[in-house]
Design an enzyme around this catalytic site. Structure first.
Site, PDB file in Angstrom:
ATOM      1  N   ASP A  92       4.996  -0.232  -6.729  1.00 41.49           N
ATOM      2  CA  ASP A  92       3.790  -0.572  -7.475  1.00 41.49           C
ATOM      3  C   ASP A  92       2.590   0.174  -6.914  1.00 41.49           C
ATOM      4  O   ASP A  92       1.497   0.087  -7.474  1.00 41.49           O
ATOM      5  CB  ASP A  92       3.531  -2.084  -7.413  1.00 41.49           C
ATOM      6  CG  ASP A  92       2.339  -2.501  -8.269  1.00 41.49           C
ATOM      7  OD1 ASP A  92       2.319  -2.114  -9.453  1.00 41.49           O
ATOM      8  OD2 ASP A  92       1.446  -3.193  -7.756  1.00 41.49           O
TER       9      ASP A  92
ATOM     10  N   ARG B 155       0.850  -1.187   0.000  1.00 41.86           N
ATOM     11  CA  ARG B 155       0.000   0.000   0.000  1.00 41.86           C
ATOM     12  C   ARG B 155       0.886   1.237   0.000  1.00 41.86           C
ATOM     13  O   ARG B 155       1.865   1.318   0.733  1.00 41.86           O
ATOM     14  CB  ARG B 155      -0.933   0.020   1.217  1.00 41.86           C
ATOM     15  CG  ARG B 155      -2.058  -0.996   1.149  1.00 41.86           C
ATOM     16  CD  ARG B 155      -3.065  -0.648   0.065  1.00 41.86           C
ATOM     17  NE  ARG B 155      -4.175  -1.600  -0.018  1.00 41.86           N
ATOM     18  CZ  ARG B 155      -4.203  -2.653  -0.801  1.00 41.86           C
ATOM     19  NH1 ARG B 155      -3.144  -2.942  -1.562  1.00 41.86           N
ATOM     20  NH2 ARG B 155      -5.265  -3.449  -0.835  1.00 41.86           N
TER      21      ARG B 155
ATOM     22  N   GLU C 124      -2.450   7.609  -5.092  1.00 43.48           N
ATOM     23  CA  GLU C 124      -2.768   6.971  -6.374  1.00 43.48           C
ATOM     24  C   GLU C 124      -4.253   7.004  -6.720  1.00 43.48           C
ATOM     25  O   GLU C 124      -4.621   6.893  -7.894  1.00 43.48           O
ATOM     26  CB  GLU C 124      -2.281   5.529  -6.389  1.00 43.48           C
ATOM     27  CG  GLU C 124      -3.063   4.601  -5.477  1.00 43.48           C
ATOM     28  CD  GLU C 124      -2.548   3.167  -5.513  1.00 43.48           C
ATOM     29  OE1 GLU C 124      -3.344   2.267  -5.808  1.00 43.48           O
ATOM     30  OE2 GLU C 124      -1.342   2.957  -5.255  1.00 43.48           O
TER      31      GLU C 124
ATOM     32  N   HIS D  25      -0.008  -0.180  -9.653  1.00 43.97           N
ATOM     33  CA  HIS D  25      -0.774  -1.105  -8.811  1.00 43.97           C
ATOM     34  C   HIS D  25      -1.212  -2.342  -9.602  1.00 43.97           C
ATOM     35  O   HIS D  25      -2.392  -2.696  -9.631  1.00 43.97           O
ATOM     36  CB  HIS D  25      -1.999  -0.400  -8.223  1.00 43.97           C
ATOM     37  CG  HIS D  25      -2.449  -0.994  -6.918  1.00 43.97           C
ATOM     38  ND1 HIS D  25      -2.883  -0.227  -5.863  1.00 43.97           N
ATOM     39  CD2 HIS D  25      -2.540  -2.279  -6.499  1.00 43.97           C
ATOM     40  CE1 HIS D  25      -3.231  -1.004  -4.856  1.00 43.97           C
ATOM     41  NE2 HIS D  25      -3.015  -2.266  -5.218  1.00 43.97           N
TER      42      HIS D  25
END
Length: 331
Positions: free
Chosen positions: A257, A233, A262, A294
């Site tokens: 990632d 996260r 985001e 992600h």
């Protein structure tokens, strides 16, 4: 009954439609659930959301006023949902408590090796027919120390791969995982893991206690040539502090990632727009940083399991059943 699914990716849509076919009707939308889009759900008793949906109190109230009684989130994380308001409104909320841990663990290693061996930079060079090796030198993983920050199912899968590389294994978690201990992992405190690890990979959930757990102080404890990977996260890392350390020339590589801001950005095409997020724009400019949107979970296997679990959650709601995936109402 027709279910309204928000934030459905093009590759995900056929899997959802196939799973629900003959059982329940489903309408898939590529827009994300939030304040502006919640009114679309009027008249739908069940809606499905993705991990970057805005399910704040205001959005939940809009959904409830429109007749929604159940929200099936297609992810493990649920920090985007105001569960107190959901329970106040007597909404049923479910998540997917688990799916293939190998999807995320393997992708975390993909990021680690991409920054270690400068794969993105090398690929960009060869596209321009520049075949020099300057600046592309990496390091063997064998014999080096990996710090696995969070040793649940994904952390364990990541550890098994690290053992295959022949690495020294350090771990941190609230509760040690016996399987990781059997693999040779030594559990240490957070500071020791930061100080001694050549590679650190994050595999803990985002909670109040873990938000910005990788802050400036933690980053300064890490080796100057350490590799940091976050496929969990974005809020685990204080991104501004990370940018400061990168500007100081620290870290052999950083693979991300996820990003703490985001929501509303990842999973969308902003290629023709001016970048308004100065922190992300700065982060992407560093040659030793790889940022992906992600996608660690995004394998056919994992998404298929997520869809199947979501269908099961919906059927449980319709049958008046509860399961380990039920977040609201409270147990």
């Amino acid at each position: 009954m027709e279910i309204l699914a928000f934030g459905v990716q093009a590759d995900e849509k056929p899997l959802i439609e196939k799973a629900f076919a003959g059982r329940l009707d489903v309408r898939c939308l590529d827009v994300f659930l939030g304040e502006d889009t919640a009114p679309i759900a009027a008249g739908y008793e069940i809606v499905s959301s993705n991990v970057n949906a805005d399910l704040s109190g205001r959005v939940l109230r809009t959904l409830a006023e429109g007749g929604t009684r159940m929200i099936a989130q297609r992810s493990t994380g649920f920090n985007n949902i105001d569960l107190d308001v959901a329970r106040e409104l007597e909404l049923t909320v479910s998540r997917v408590s688990s799916y293939s841990p190998f999807s995320v663990a393997e992708f975390a290693w993909t990021l680690a090796m991409a920054v270690n061996r400068s794969i993105v930079r090398a690929s960009n060079r060869t596209r321009d027919f520049d075949f020099r090796l300057n600046g592309l030198m990496g390091r063997d993983m064998r014999g080096r120390t990996v710090g696995v920050f969070g040793t649940g199912k994904i952390g364990e899968a990541f550890t098994r791969i690290a053992r295959g590389f022949g690495m020294n294994l350090l771990g941190w978690d609230v509760t040690p995982n016996p399987a990781c201990v059997d693999l040779g992992m030594k559990y240490v405190d957070k500071d020791t893991l930061f100080v001694e690890s050549d590679l650190i990979s994050l595999h803990v959930p985002l909670l109040d206690a873990t938000r910005h757990i990788i802050d400036g102080a933690a980053l300064r404890l890490m080796k100057d040539d350490a590799i940091l990977v976050n496929s969990s996260r974005g809020g685990l890392v204080d991104t501004d502090a990370l940018v400061d350390e990168l500007r100081a020339g620290r870290f052999a590589g950083v693979g991300l990632d996820v990003y703490e801001a985001e929501a509303g950005l990842f999973f969308t095409d902003r290629s023709l727009e001016a970048v308004e997020d100065d922190t992300l724009a700065r982060l992407i400019t560093f040659p030793n940083v790889v940022v992906t949107s992600h996608q660690a979970y995004y394998t056919h296997d994992a998404v298929g399991q997520i869809v199947d679990a979501t269908l099961a959650n919906v059927r449980d709601y319709l049958a008046g059943r509860r399961s380990e995936n039920t977040l609201s109402p409270s147990p």
